[in-house]
Design a protein around this motif. Structure first.
Motif, PDB file in Angstrom:
ATOM      1  N   MET A   1       0.839  -1.192   0.000  1.00 44.44           N
ATOM      2  CA  MET A   1       0.000   0.000   0.000  1.00 44.44           C
ATOM      3  C   MET A   1       0.879   1.249   0.000  1.00 44.44           C
ATOM      4  SD  MET A   1      -2.741   0.996   2.846  1.00 44.44           S
ATOM      5  CE  MET A   1      -2.693   2.617   3.531  1.00 44.44           C
ATOM      6  N   ARG A   2       0.470   2.210  -0.757  1.00 39.96           N
ATOM      7  CA  ARG A   2       1.246   3.425  -0.858  1.00 39.96           C
ATOM      8  C   ARG A   2       0.930   4.316   0.339  1.00 39.96           C
ATOM      9  NH1 ARG A   2       0.485   7.438  -5.884  1.00 39.96           N
ATOM     10  NH2 ARG A   2       2.330   8.646  -5.592  1.00 39.96           N
ATOM     11  N   THR A   3       1.932   4.782   0.991  1.00 41.32           N
ATOM     12  CA  THR A   3       1.685   5.623   2.147  1.00 41.32           C
ATOM     13  C   THR A   3       1.961   7.061   1.769  1.00 41.32           C
ATOM     14  OG1 THR A   3       3.930   5.179   2.807  1.00 41.32           O
ATOM     15  CG2 THR A   3       2.221   3.887   3.872  1.00 41.32           C
ATOM     16  N   ASN A 266      12.355   8.724  -1.614  1.00 42.15           N
ATOM     17  CA  ASN A 266      12.009   8.504  -0.191  1.00 42.15           C
ATOM     18  C   ASN A 266      12.412   9.698   0.665  1.00 42.15           C
ATOM     19  OD1 ASN A 266      11.261   5.571  -0.454  1.00 42.15           O
ATOM     20  ND2 ASN A 266      13.369   5.525  -1.206  1.00 42.15           N
ATOM     21  N   SER A 267      12.264  10.861   0.105  1.00 47.68           N
ATOM     22  CA  SER A 267      12.814  12.043   0.772  1.00 47.68           C
ATOM     23  C   SER A 267      11.757  13.124   0.958  1.00 47.68           C
ATOM     24  CB  SER A 267      13.956  12.618  -0.064  1.00 47.68           C
ATOM     25  OG  SER A 267      14.984  11.662  -0.183  1.00 47.68           O
ATOM     26  N   GLN A 268      11.905  13.853   2.017  1.00 46.90           N
ATOM     27  CA  GLN A 268      11.005  14.973   2.253  1.00 46.90           C
ATOM     28  C   GLN A 268      11.750  16.150   2.861  1.00 46.90           C
ATOM     29  OE1 GLN A 268       7.526  12.395   3.934  1.00 46.90           O
ATOM     30  NE2 GLN A 268       6.866  14.501   3.706  1.00 46.90           N
ATOM     31  N   ASP A 394      -3.184   5.934  -2.832  1.00 45.85           N
ATOM     32  CA  ASP A 394      -3.906   7.057  -2.251  1.00 45.85           C
ATOM     33  C   ASP A 394      -3.567   8.294  -3.072  1.00 45.85           C
ATOM     34  OD1 ASP A 394      -4.656   9.230  -0.820  1.00 45.85           O
ATOM     35  OD2 ASP A 394      -3.865   8.527   1.089  1.00 45.85           O
ATOM     36  N   HIS A 395      -4.565   8.888  -3.706  1.00 42.91           N
ATOM     37  CA  HIS A 395      -4.269   9.981  -4.634  1.00 42.91           C
ATOM     38  C   HIS A 395      -4.409  11.373  -4.043  1.00 42.91           C
ATOM     39  CE1 HIS A 395      -3.329   7.644  -8.149  1.00 42.91           C
ATOM     40  NE2 HIS A 395      -4.271   6.809  -7.749  1.00 42.91           N
ATOM     41  N   GLY A 396      -4.512  11.410  -2.714  1.00 39.51           N
ATOM     42  CA  GLY A 396      -4.445  12.720  -2.070  1.00 39.51           C
ATOM     43  C   GLY A 396      -5.652  13.597  -2.362  1.00 39.51           C
ATOM     44  N   ALA A 433      -5.169  23.168 -14.437  1.00 41.46           N
ATOM     45  CA  ALA A 433      -6.059  22.135 -14.990  1.00 41.46           C
ATOM     46  C   ALA A 433      -5.422  20.762 -14.805  1.00 41.46           C
ATOM     47  CB  ALA A 433      -6.318  22.410 -16.464  1.00 41.46           C
ATOM     48  N   ASP A 434      -6.220  19.824 -14.289  1.00 34.74           N
ATOM     49  CA  ASP A 434      -5.647  18.591 -13.756  1.00 34.74           C
ATOM     50  C   ASP A 434      -5.576  17.459 -14.795  1.00 34.74           C
ATOM     51  OD1 ASP A 434      -4.618  16.757 -12.064  1.00 34.74           O
ATOM     52  OD2 ASP A 434      -6.398  16.547 -10.804  1.00 34.74           O
ATOM     53  N   PHE A 435      -4.798  17.674 -15.820  1.00 36.27           N
ATOM     54  CA  PHE A 435      -4.475  16.606 -16.775  1.00 36.27           C
ATOM     55  C   PHE A 435      -3.009  16.755 -17.130  1.00 36.27           C
ATOM     56  CE2 PHE A 435      -8.998  16.397 -17.143  1.00 36.27           C
ATOM     57  CZ  PHE A 435      -9.229  15.040 -17.321  1.00 36.27           C
TER      58      PHE A 435
HETATM   59  C1  LIG Z   1      -6.870   8.493  -9.813  1.00 37.18           C
HETATM   60  C2  LIG Z   1      -6.452   9.545 -10.803  1.00 37.18           C
HETATM   61  C3  LIG Z   1      -6.472   9.267 -12.154  1.00 37.18           C
HETATM   62  C4  LIG Z   1      -6.059  10.232 -13.063  1.00 37.18           C
HETATM   63  N1  LIG Z   1      -6.072   9.918 -14.382  1.00 37.18           N
HETATM   64  C5  LIG Z   1      -5.576  10.788 -15.277  1.00 37.18           C
HETATM   65  C6  LIG Z   1      -5.460  10.416 -16.647  1.00 37.18           C
HETATM   66  O1  LIG Z   1      -5.830   9.305 -17.048  1.00 37.18           O
HETATM   67  N2  LIG Z   1      -4.901  11.311 -17.509  1.00 37.18           N
HETATM   68  C7  LIG Z   1      -4.457  12.549 -17.091  1.00 37.18           C
HETATM   69  O2  LIG Z   1      -3.926  13.310 -17.910  1.00 37.18           O
HETATM   70  N3  LIG Z   1      -4.611  12.942 -15.806  1.00 37.18           N
HETATM   71  C8  LIG Z   1      -5.132  12.088 -14.896  1.00 37.18           C
HETATM   72  N4  LIG Z   1      -5.239  12.459 -13.580  1.00 37.18           N
HETATM   73  C9  LIG Z   1      -4.873  13.817 -13.191  1.00 37.18           C
HETATM   74  C10 LIG Z   1      -3.450  13.896 -12.586  1.00 37.18           C
HETATM   75  O3  LIG Z   1      -3.618  14.488 -11.320  1.00 37.18           O
HETATM   76  C11 LIG Z   1      -2.520  14.723 -13.442  1.00 37.18           C
HETATM   77  O4  LIG Z   1      -2.472  14.190 -14.732  1.00 37.18           O
HETATM   78  C12 LIG Z   1      -1.070  14.760 -12.973  1.00 37.18           C
HETATM   79  O5  LIG Z   1      -0.577  13.473 -12.804  1.00 37.18           O
HETATM   80  C13 LIG Z   1      -0.820  15.537 -11.722  1.00 37.18           C
HETATM   81  O6  LIG Z   1       0.568  15.682 -11.612  1.00 37.18           O
HETATM   82  P1  LIG Z   1       1.241  16.545 -10.484  1.00 37.18           P
HETATM   83  O7  LIG Z   1       2.691  16.459 -10.702  1.00 37.18           O
HETATM   84  O8  LIG Z   1       0.614  17.863 -10.391  1.00 37.18           O
HETATM   85  O9  LIG Z   1       0.821  15.786  -9.122  1.00 37.18           O
HETATM   86  P2  LIG Z   1       1.174  14.324  -8.622  1.00 37.18           P
HETATM   87  O10 LIG Z   1       1.121  13.353  -9.713  1.00 37.18           O
HETATM   88  O11 LIG Z   1       0.309  14.120  -7.409  1.00 37.18           O
HETATM   89  O12 LIG Z   1       2.693  14.434  -8.160  1.00 37.18           O
HETATM   90  C14 LIG Z   1       3.098  14.922  -6.923  1.00 37.18           C
HETATM   91  C15 LIG Z   1       4.351  14.149  -6.523  1.00 37.18           C
HETATM   92  O13 LIG Z   1       4.854  14.725  -5.340  1.00 37.18           O
HETATM   93  C16 LIG Z   1       5.122  13.719  -4.380  1.00 37.18           C
HETATM   94  N5  LIG Z   1       4.906  14.354  -3.098  1.00 37.18           N
HETATM   95  C17 LIG Z   1       3.736  14.719  -2.526  1.00 37.18           C
HETATM   96  N6  LIG Z   1       3.967  15.332  -1.372  1.00 37.18           N
HETATM   97  C18 LIG Z   1       5.314  15.383  -1.218  1.00 37.18           C
HETATM   98  C19 LIG Z   1       6.166  15.924  -0.228  1.00 37.18           C
HETATM   99  N7  LIG Z   1       5.681  16.535   0.849  1.00 37.18           N
HETATM  100  N8  LIG Z   1       7.503  15.827  -0.403  1.00 37.18           N
HETATM  101  C20 LIG Z   1       8.025  15.207  -1.485  1.00 37.18           C
HETATM  102  N9  LIG Z   1       7.265  14.664  -2.459  1.00 37.18           N
HETATM  103  C21 LIG Z   1       5.923  14.766  -2.314  1.00 37.18           C
HETATM  104  C22 LIG Z   1       4.157  12.612  -4.687  1.00 37.18           C
HETATM  105  O14 LIG Z   1       4.644  11.350  -4.223  1.00 37.18           O
HETATM  106  C23 LIG Z   1       4.100  12.681  -6.226  1.00 37.18           C
HETATM  107  O15 LIG Z   1       5.083  11.900  -6.835  1.00 37.18           O
HETATM  108  C24 LIG Z   1      -5.662  11.517 -12.626  1.00 37.18           C
HETATM  109  C25 LIG Z   1      -5.669  11.804 -11.260  1.00 37.18           C
HETATM  110  C26 LIG Z   1      -6.057  10.839 -10.354  1.00 37.18           C
HETATM  111  C27 LIG Z   1      -6.050  11.175  -8.890  1.00 37.18           C
END
Ligand SMILES: Cc1cc2nc3c(=O)[nH]c(=O)nc-3n(C[C@H](O)[C@H](O)[C@H](O)COP(=O)(O)OP(=O)(O)OC[C@H]3O[C@@H](n4cnc5c(N)ncnc54)[C@H](O)[C@@H]3O)c2cc1C
Length: 454
Positions: A1-3, A266-268, A394-396, A433-435
């Motif tokens: 499970m992803r934490t 694995n860093s924060q 867990d997708h936050g 925009a969330d894609f």
């Molecule tokens: C279930 C699901 C399905 C989706 N399907 C699609 C799809 O099919 N096509 C599409 O285009 N979009 C899809 N999306 C939208 C998706 O959110 C975006 O495409 C994109 O992946 C978001 O990227 P991001 O980098 O903004 O965020 P994220 O992908 O959430 O990346 C954030 C990264 O930061 C890391 N992180 C978080 N907090 C910390 C911290 N405190 N310190 C260090 N690292 C940290 C995380 O582990 C992660 O790797 C989907 C979203 C979800 C939730």
């Protein structure tokens, strides 16, 4: 499970910002870079490739997980070898951002996307377990795409598409935000006679709006972050959908190879100092030697995975900071970004809803629904087998988590005005925009601003 955020919130001990002493660190634990990127999801990983390969800048990526890719979750069935992308499923072309897949250093192969399980879709009431039949109008009926086309035309005719994608730079000041965009999506649909779009929007945006309760009550502006105008085009066939051959994780494994040791897995970040001339970050880094270049997600779930070193602290000294993580309270705490009543604090509160719904509860809901469907015969008998989660993510949190009133009062302007303050920039699905392809385009605009003066 992803934490993810849930556990992280309890695990980080955040020192108060502003007291970092360089002499506390061994020389080999001090990293000097042009840009420190926090988060290696779609936005952070893309920005890291573009900054290093196209702009010639040095970067370090701080990623909490043992792998890049964020919402990408590729599960490979050990028996059949079938690939299940149960996180990010597909990509659609948005302006020129699709070129990222085919650039020579990435060069992954894409194929047309088809839904998991082929084209057969069944609609089931999770509470009764029964398949929905004649009385239910499925979202793939003819009315849905017609209504979505009208939604698309309405957005473009009013210029609302350009105000809201790929980011919100074009959104007018709070008091001038078009009232339609501040209506709940149910009222918006009713006003424009396009209610039929809702049943298509819901399955597409369901996980991405960050609000519990009635879907129709969520603000239109929030919904269109997860259902932007560009995405609506796939519903009436103007653009197509694609997947990466071998699973979507392949893309991020390639990026992992390109970036090599410039990613701290694995860093924060646990402490920071930010000023207009640069930033310093203290990072708790688990230093797992076997995953310096990342692993595929199916591999990282092997039970024999173990930590080889105790967490160690590193110091990053960089000219600029790019936050590519959801701007939740927990995520922003080490960056000294939160002030009482700050606009970003409001966004963090959407994470509060999220923490009300822990993975254990989500799993239980899923488990009960499956059992119910089995009981009433919608799914075949499990023949004594227990429901097992072979992979889980867990997708936050999602959405903005603010009211129409807060938006009228300038919440979005205030948030976007933070860009560049104290050498710090924001990208990612928390604010655009969330894609994936739209976030890449958002990055293209942002990176030009970040590299100015570097
Ligand atoms: C279930 C699901 C399905 C989706 N399907 C699609 C799809 O099919 N096509 C599409 O285009 N979009 C899809 N999306 C939208 C998706 O959110 C975006 O495409 C994109 O992946 C978001 O990227 P991001 O980098 O903004 O965020 P994220 O992908 O959430 O990346 C954030 C990264 O930061 C890391 N992180 C978080 N907090 C910390 C911290 N405190 N310190 C260090 N690292 C940290 C995380 O582990 C992660 O790797 C989907 C979203 C979800 C939730």
């Amino acid at each position: 499970m992803r934490t993810t955020a849930l556990l992280a919130a309890g695990a980080i001990s955040v020192a108060s910002a502003g007291r970092i002493t360089r002499s506390d660190f061994h020389r080999e634990d001090i990293i000097y870079k042009d840009v420190a990127i926090i988060g290696g999801g779609a936005s952070g990983a893309h920005a890291a490739v573009r900054l290093t390969q196209d702009y010639g800048k040095s970067v370090v990526v701080v990623e909490r997980e043992p792998i890049l890719g964020g919402h990408v979750d590729t599960y490979i069935d050990k028996t059949t070898g079938n690939i299940h992308d149960y996180g990010i499923a597909l990509y659609f072309p948005y302006e020129d951002s699709f070129d990222f897949f085919s650039r020579p250093d990435i060069n992954v192969t894409l194929s047309p996307w088809v839904p998991a399980g082929g084209n057969e879709i069944r609609y089931v009431d999770f509470t009764s377990g029964q398949e929905l039949t004649s009385a239910f109008q499925s979202p793939d009926g003819a009315a849905g795409p017609i209504a979505i086309k009208k939604f698309h035309d309405l957005m473009t005719a009013n210029g609302w598409d350009n105000m809201t994608q790929p980011g919100y730079w074009g959104l007018p000041a709070g008091k001038d935000i078009p009232e339609d965009l501040l209506l709940p999506i149910g009222e918006f649909a009713k006003k424009h006679g396009i209610e039929a779009m809702l049943s298509s929007m819901y399955p597409s945006t369901g996980g991405g709006v960050g609000s519990r309760g009635n879907f129709e009550d969520i603000l239109t502006l929030s919904i269109i972050k997860a259902f932007p105008t560009a995405w609506s085009k796939v519903f009436f066939g103007e653009v197509s959908m694609f997947k990466v051959d071998g699973g979507n994780q392949v893309l991020y494994d390639k990026i992992s190879t390109i970036l090599g040791k410039d990613v701290l897995y694995n860093s924060q970040v646990v402490d920071s100092q930010r000023s207009n001339s640069g930033i310093e970050l203290v990072v708790d880094s688990a230093r797992l030697d076997n995953r310096k270049d990342g692993l595929s997600k199916s591999m990282r779930r092997k039970p024999n995975r173990k930590r080889e070193d105790k967490p160690t602290k590193k110091l990053i000294i960089a000219k600029k900071l790019l936050l590519a993580i959801p701007p939740t309270r927990e995520n922003l705490a080490p960056f000294d970004l939160l002030a009482p009543n700050s606009p970003l604090f409001s966004l963090g509160s959407s994470g509060t809803n999220y923490t009300d719904f822990p993975p254990s509860e989500a799993k239980e809901v899923a488990r009960k629904a499956i059992q119910k469907m089995v009981e009433v015969g919608t799914l075949p008998d499990l023949e004594g087998e227990e429901v097992e989660f072979v992979a889980w993510s867990d997708h936050g949190p999602g959405g903005f988590g603010v009211s129409a009133q807060e938006l009228r009062e300038g919440w979005m302007e205030d948030m976007y005005a933070l860009q560049g303050k104290r050498s710090t920039w924001f990208t990612g699905n928390g604010i655009a925009a969330d894609f994936t392809t739209m976030l890449w385009k958002f990055n293209d605009v942002l990176l030009d601003k970040i590299v100015e003066g570097l």
